[in-house]
Design an enzyme around this catalytic site. Structure first.
Site, PDB file in Angstrom:
ATOM      1  N   LYS A  30      27.202  60.402 -41.449  1.00 39.72           N
ATOM      2  CA  LYS A  30      25.968  60.288 -41.011  1.00 39.72           C
ATOM      3  C   LYS A  30      25.048  59.529 -42.101  1.00 39.72           C
ATOM      4  CE  LYS A  30      25.199  64.662 -43.248  1.00 39.72           C
ATOM      5  NZ  LYS A  30      25.044  66.118 -42.971  1.00 39.72           N
ATOM      6  N   ARG A 128      18.545  76.377 -38.719  1.00 38.45           N
ATOM      7  CA  ARG A 128      18.073  75.231 -38.005  1.00 38.45           C
ATOM      8  C   ARG A 128      18.853  74.936 -36.910  1.00 38.45           C
ATOM      9  NH1 ARG A 128      20.829  70.826 -42.202  1.00 38.45           N
ATOM     10  NH2 ARG A 128      23.179  70.839 -41.138  1.00 38.45           N
ATOM     11  N   TYR A 253       1.210  50.643 -63.615  1.00 38.04           N
ATOM     12  CA  TYR A 253       0.130  51.268 -62.606  1.00 38.04           C
ATOM     13  C   TYR A 253      -0.360  52.611 -63.311  1.00 38.04           C
ATOM     14  CZ  TYR A 253       0.995  48.071 -59.045  1.00 38.04           C
ATOM     15  OH  TYR A 253       1.122  46.812 -58.193  1.00 38.04           O
ATOM     16  N   MET A 301       7.258  48.809 -57.273  1.00 40.15           N
ATOM     17  CA  MET A 301       8.186  48.581 -56.052  1.00 40.15           C
ATOM     18  C   MET A 301       9.385  47.851 -56.326  1.00 40.15           C
ATOM     19  SD  MET A 301       7.125  47.077 -52.451  1.00 40.15           S
ATOM     20  CE  MET A 301       5.716  48.237 -52.200  1.00 40.15           C
TER      21      MET A 301
HETATM   22  C1  LIG Z   1      25.970  66.796 -43.688  1.00 40.50           C
HETATM   23  C2  LIG Z   1      26.838  67.620 -43.296  1.00 40.50           C
HETATM   24  C3  LIG Z   1      28.058  68.253 -43.912  1.00 40.50           C
HETATM   25  C4  LIG Z   1      28.369  67.638 -45.150  1.00 40.50           C
HETATM   26  O1  LIG Z   1      27.900  68.512 -46.131  1.00 40.50           O
HETATM   27  P1  LIG Z   1      28.038  67.770 -47.790  1.00 40.50           P
HETATM   28  O2  LIG Z   1      27.474  68.697 -48.381  1.00 40.50           O
HETATM   29  O3  LIG Z   1      27.771  66.481 -47.921  1.00 40.50           O
HETATM   30  O4  LIG Z   1      29.846  68.063 -47.965  1.00 40.50           O
HETATM   31  C5  LIG Z   1      28.842  69.103 -43.026  1.00 40.50           C
HETATM   32  N1  LIG Z   1      28.482  69.691 -41.873  1.00 40.50           N
HETATM   33  C6  LIG Z   1      27.113  69.365 -41.274  1.00 40.50           C
HETATM   34  C7  LIG Z   1      26.829  70.003 -40.064  1.00 40.50           C
HETATM   35  C8  LIG Z   1      26.358  68.422 -41.980  1.00 40.50           C
HETATM   36  O5  LIG Z   1      25.168  68.265 -41.341  1.00 40.50           O
END
Ligand SMILES: *Cc1c(COP(=O)(O)O)cnc(C)c1O
Length: 378
Positions: A30, A128, A253, A301
């Site tokens: 992801k 969640r 800045y 930036m």
């Molecule tokens: C992101 C995610 C993982 C991976 O977790 P890590 O801590 O990066 O190994 C596993 N399961 C779900 C549902 C996630 O959203």
């Protein structure tokens, strides 16, 4: 930004060793594979035979299909109802966390003329998403009921504190296995997946079925007492300006820094617009010409300034390292995250498209290839 394919693959191999022959791996790719580049990660890992790939959104899954991924792709997060049709068209497996979502999936599958493969998320404390483990008696019968429009493929939960609290993992596992033993009466072949990276090192024995590692693959640590992964990402920028700074010269800045004596400063061609955390201003470090030097003033930036007083051989064009090693010194991804008051995940996913992702299999440290293409020089 350099990405080491060999290190990524060795981190995968270490996980494969951890889960043993009974376990398969669902690498989480992801958020563009945590910023590294989903396509390159998927192409690097596919020869190592992962079970499939995990994503968080329909677009991410569709992108993998466009790259030619034929293995299972699981969206490990709730999918907005309007996106379900596209998910099924792309042959993505979807998660469901409620009976409303289940009905929406069946309806979308009916319309698309498809059979949806669903993974049921069980909430065992993350809160969640997922069906509440305490109310399994209410929702389970709806899943075990047969439907021509969907197959119940997988069942999973997500750990909330595997990097710091083993007891919490045991508690979540106990809740999950209570659900699982009831679910398996009707669906004995459910694919089960529970472990994230931290869970894999803490309780590898729960890795039967499939595991969902992310951060360890990409070089982030998974708890103080666990072995470190091999670094995968390093971050470099060129020195684009060098100057003498007489006492009192102000910087950046807010002029939050001023030279306290005769100093020498180097300006690096990287800033928060590239994803270097702005919180590193007056806190972080770089390695230049083999020396560790402090970041001074606020990060802009496009540029960042370091104090190179007393360091010889720093001239315009030299490559500085912000994450990675140079000589015997190293700044790790987790060092940077800690200095910036965040986690490795946020540092990696914050690296912006302005940085080229330069992949290599090279064993040599990046500092030996100063003149490679792709390094930002402006
Ligand atoms: C992101 C995610 C993982 C991976 O977790 P890590 O801590 O990066 O190994 C596993 N399961 C779900 C549902 C996630 O959203």
């Amino acid at each position: 930004m350099r990405v080491r394919r060999d290190a990524l693959r060795r981190n995968f191999a270490r996980i494969a060793e951890k889960v043993g022959p009974r376990g398969r791996i669902l690498p989480m790719v992801k958020a563009n594979a945590y910023g590294l580049g989903a396509r390159s990660v998927v192409e690097s890992l596919t020869p190592l035979d992962p079970w499939g790939f995990g994503v968080a959104t329909v677009d991410e899954g569709m992108e993998l299909r466009e790259f030619g991924v034929t293995r299972p792709i699981v969206i490990c997060a709730p999918v907005p109802p309007d996106d379900l049709g596209r998910a099924l068209e792309a042959d993505l497996q979807v998660s469901v966390s409620s009976l409303r979502a289940l009905r929406a999936v069946e309806e979308a599958a009916r319309r698309a003329g498809r059979v949806a493969e669903v993974h049921v998320e069980v909430d065992t404390g993350m809160g969640r998403s997922g069906f509440d483990w305490r109310r399994v008696g209410e929702w389970l019968p709806h899943l075990t009921r047969r439907s021509p429009y969907r197959i119940w493929t997988g069942c999973f939960t997500h750990l909330h504190s595997a990097d710091e609290d083993g007891d919490s993992v045991d508690r979540q596992w106990e809740r999950f296995s209570g659900v699982l033993s009831r679910a398996r009466i009707a669906s004995p072949d459910l694919l089960v997946h529970v472990l994230n990276s931290a869970g894999l090192f803490l309780r590898p024995e729960l890795g039967e079925g499939v595991s969902r590692p992310g951060i360890f693959l990409y070089g982030g640590r998974v708890g103080r007492d666990q072995p470190a992964p091999e670094p995968v990402v390093s971050l470099h920028a060129r020195v684009v300006h060098v100057r003498d700074a007489p006492s009192g010269t102000t910087l950046g800045y807010g002029s939050t820094y001023a030279a306290s004596g005769e100093e020498r400063w180097a300006t690096l061609s990287i800033g928060y617009g590239d994803g270097l955390p702005r919180a590193l201003g007056n806190r972080g470090f770089a390695i230049v010409a083999g020396a560790r030097v402090p970041i001074i003033g606020r990060i802009s930036m496009d540029v960042t300034v370091v104090d190179i007083t007393g360091v010889s051989a720093v001239e315009e064009g030299v490559v500085a390292t912000l994450i990675g090693s140079q000589g015997s010194d190293a700044i790790t991804l987790d060092d940077v995250a800690e200095l910036a008051g965040t986690i490795s995940y946020e540092v990696l996913t914050g690296l912006t498209p302005r940085l080229p992702r330069i992949w290599s299999d090279d064993e040599r440290p990046a500092s030996t290839h100063r003149n490679d293409k792709g390094m930002r020089s402006s």
